[in-house]
Enzyme design. Structure first.
Site, short mmCIF file in Angstrom:
data_model
loop_
_atom_site.label_atom_id
_atom_site.label_comp_id
_atom_site.label_asym_id
_atom_site.label_seq_id
_atom_site.Cartn_x
_atom_site.Cartn_y
_atom_site.Cartn_z
N ASP A 1 -5.19 4.33 -2.90
CA ASP A 1 -6.31 4.24 -1.96
C ASP A 1 -7.60 3.76 -2.62
O ASP A 1 -8.70 4.14 -2.20
CB ASP A 1 -6.55 5.59 -1.26
CG ASP A 1 -5.32 6.05 -0.49
OD1 ASP A 1 -4.59 5.19 0.01
OD2 ASP A 1 -5.11 7.27 -0.39
N LYS B 1 -7.30 -1.56 -2.40
CA LYS B 1 -6.51 -2.76 -2.73
C LYS B 1 -6.47 -3.76 -1.58
O LYS B 1 -6.64 -4.96 -1.77
CB LYS B 1 -5.08 -2.34 -3.13
CG LYS B 1 -5.02 -1.44 -4.36
CD LYS B 1 -3.63 -0.94 -4.64
CE LYS B 1 -3.13 0.10 -3.66
NZ LYS B 1 -3.82 1.40 -3.69
N GLY C 1 -1.05 2.52 2.80
CA GLY C 1 -1.91 2.21 3.94
C GLY C 1 -3.06 1.41 3.38
O GLY C 1 -3.89 1.95 2.65
N HIS C 2 -3.06 0.12 3.61
CA HIS C 2 -4.08 -0.77 3.03
C HIS C 2 -5.02 -1.23 4.14
O HIS C 2 -4.60 -1.89 5.09
CB HIS C 2 -3.41 -1.97 2.33
CG HIS C 2 -2.60 -1.57 1.12
ND1 HIS C 2 -1.96 -2.48 0.31
CD2 HIS C 2 -2.39 -0.35 0.56
CE1 HIS C 2 -1.36 -1.82 -0.67
NE2 HIS C 2 -1.60 -0.54 -0.54
N GLN D 1 0.12 2.02 -4.01
CA GLN D 1 -0.15 3.27 -4.74
C GLN D 1 -1.07 2.96 -5.93
O GLN D 1 -1.90 2.09 -5.82
CB GLN D 1 1.17 3.93 -5.21
CG GLN D 1 2.01 4.52 -4.07
CD GLN D 1 2.79 3.48 -3.29
OE1 GLN D 1 3.58 2.75 -3.83
NE2 GLN D 1 2.58 3.43 -1.98
#
Ligand code: GDP
Ligand code: IMO
Ligand code: MG
Length: 422
Positions: A13, A16, A40-41, A221
């Protein structure tokens, strides 16, 4: 040409998604190399916000090929949901999004096994995202996995075999479940996957490189969640380090170019596991509130703390980072004092080396720096940086030994400042 790699240096988080989107105009191909929908980007532009799980974050910049690489594990049901949301904005999605035949499939029973294993661990649970990541990679490594390419050969038979094996395990653990709705969504997802181009991504990417195309590899990650080098066992099940881009895409190490290492101006972590600089007080809550540190998918509050330079320097070493990117600087805009962990005290002795294991005897040693007390969120260039902020950057660069090339001062695509313009 080379493959540039962008990866998280902390516990995920870091931002990215935002930076891949910002860098995409410089590349022809964006490829995810590991992880799955545990990611979750988040991307924000033109007043809109998108959260990507398995689709690479280059998807919004026109004309770019986006590849889900062989190192990724793909959940058909979640992929379908993601595609449906994206198709509202990207009309040519199926023309630009390719999937590796060698990527592994997350089956409904992998998700159930993830939940069953977590339940069995009780208070020692990892706090996984519950997306079946561990069981899917376990099947991959134990040579029992199902791959995207299997959709083209005897899929039903292979699926039934895996199902029988998984159901036996679930029954042994006494885990109760209702498979029918999960299976329905899974097979609808499979039909959705078949609408996309399934490719031999290893050949495709290497051919593209030989033909002068630029490739950006997008990590998921973060390095401290890596299966080998993270805070084991509180890690994810894939290689999140730079080397993972080679195995996750099929590119040789000699093809790796720049390595962009991304970190927050402080630290966060979701799920269980050690976190030496974690703040349990109102300062931690202030960071959580100002940084909106709640999981982009699960909504889980993220644990917050000061930046950990011992862990960060270890991550930079493992990844061979050539350029650093600092995110969420704006979150610290109002602090009088900013702390940075420069060493660990372990049983009365100080060390700057990241130890084999982080346990309760590891205590952070902090340096204190003056806060910049300035709203940075509207700044456009580094010429506007306050003196104290420049001092923070210099302090980090000196400790870490790598230049901070990009500073992010807000979630929007535009709130990005490139330093050292070449
Ligand atoms: P990722 O998983 O590394 O792509 O990061 P996430 O999207 O899970 O989390 C990063 C969060 O921080 C998202 O909500 C972003 O919109 C937000 N964000 C990214 N960069 C900045 C920044 O510089 N400042 C602030 N305030 N928020 C940011
Ligand atoms: P992005 O790509 C933050 C964490 C989970 C848990 C551990 C194992 O958005 O940075 P898993 O479901 O992978 O078996 O969970 O890893 N985790 C993440 N934390 N960001 C992520 O992805 C994460 N993906 C997994 O919270 O502690
Ligand atoms: Mg995320």
């Amino acid at each position: 040409m080379k493959v540039d790699v962008l990866l998280g240096l902390q516990w995920g988080d870091e931002g990215k998604g935002k930076i891949v989107d910002v860098l995409t105009p410089d590349y022809d191909i964006i490829a995810r190399f590991q992880g799955g929908p545990n990611a979750g980007h988040t991307l924000e532009f033109d007043g809109r916000k998108f959260i990507l799980r398995s689709v690479p974050s280059g998807i919004f910049q026109g004309g770019k090929i986006n590849i889900i690489g062989n190192g990724v594990v793909l959940d058909p049901a979640l992929f379908k949901a993601e595609v449906e949301a994206l198709e509202l904005s990207c009309s040519d999605l199926a023309d630009r999004l390719y999937i590796s035949r060698k990527a592994h499939l997350i089956l409904p029973t992998h998700r159930l096994l993830d939940a069953a294993y977590e339940t069995r661990k009780g208070s020692g649970k990892i706090g996984t995202t519950g997306k079946g990541i561990g069981p899917t990679y376990t099947d991959k490594v134990s040579r029992n996995g199902l791959r995207i390419g299997d959709l083209e050969h005897n899929f039903d038979e292979k699926y039934r075999e895996a199902l029988a094996r998984h159901e036996e395990l679930l029954q042994q653990m006494g885990f109760e479940y209702d498979l029918a709705p999960l299976e329905k969504a899974f097979f609808e997802g499979i039909e959705c996957i078949k609408r996309f181009k399934l490719i031999d991504s290893d050949h495709f990417i290497n051919d593209a490189l030989r033909n002068g195309k630029n490739v950006l590899a997008e990590g998921a990650q973060g390095t401290m969640l890596d299966i080998d080098f993270g805070s084991y066992p509180f890690v994810t099940s894939s290689s999140t380090v730079c080397a993972g881009a080679c195995t996750g895409l099929g590119v040789p190490p000699s093809r790796i170019g720049e390595v962009y290492g991304i970190f927050k101006a402080y630290c966060t972590r979701v799920g269980s596991g050690p976190f030496p600089t974690e703040l349990h007080d109102e300062t931690g809550q202030k960071i959580r509130d100002l940084g909106a540190e709640y999981g982009s998918v699960t909504g889980r509050p993220r644990r917050c703390g000061w930046i950990d330079l011992v862990a960060l320097r270890y991550a930079i070493m493992l990844d061979g980072v050539t350029r650093l990117i600092m995110m969420k600087s704006d979150v610290l805009d109002t602090f009088d004092v900013i702390k940075a962990c420069v060493a660990y005290e372990i049983n009365g002795r100080e060390t700057e080396d990241f130890p084999y294991e982080i346990n309760d005897s590891v205590k952070p040693v902090f340096a204190e720096l003056d806060g910049w007390k300035t709203d940075m969120s509207k700044m456009q260039s580094e010429d506007e940086f306050p003196e104290e902020f420049n001092a923070y950057l210099s302090f980090l660069e000196e400790y870490l030994g790598v230049q901070i090339k990009i500073v992010s001062v807000g979630p929007d695509r535009e709130q990005t400042i490139i330093r050292y313009e070449e």
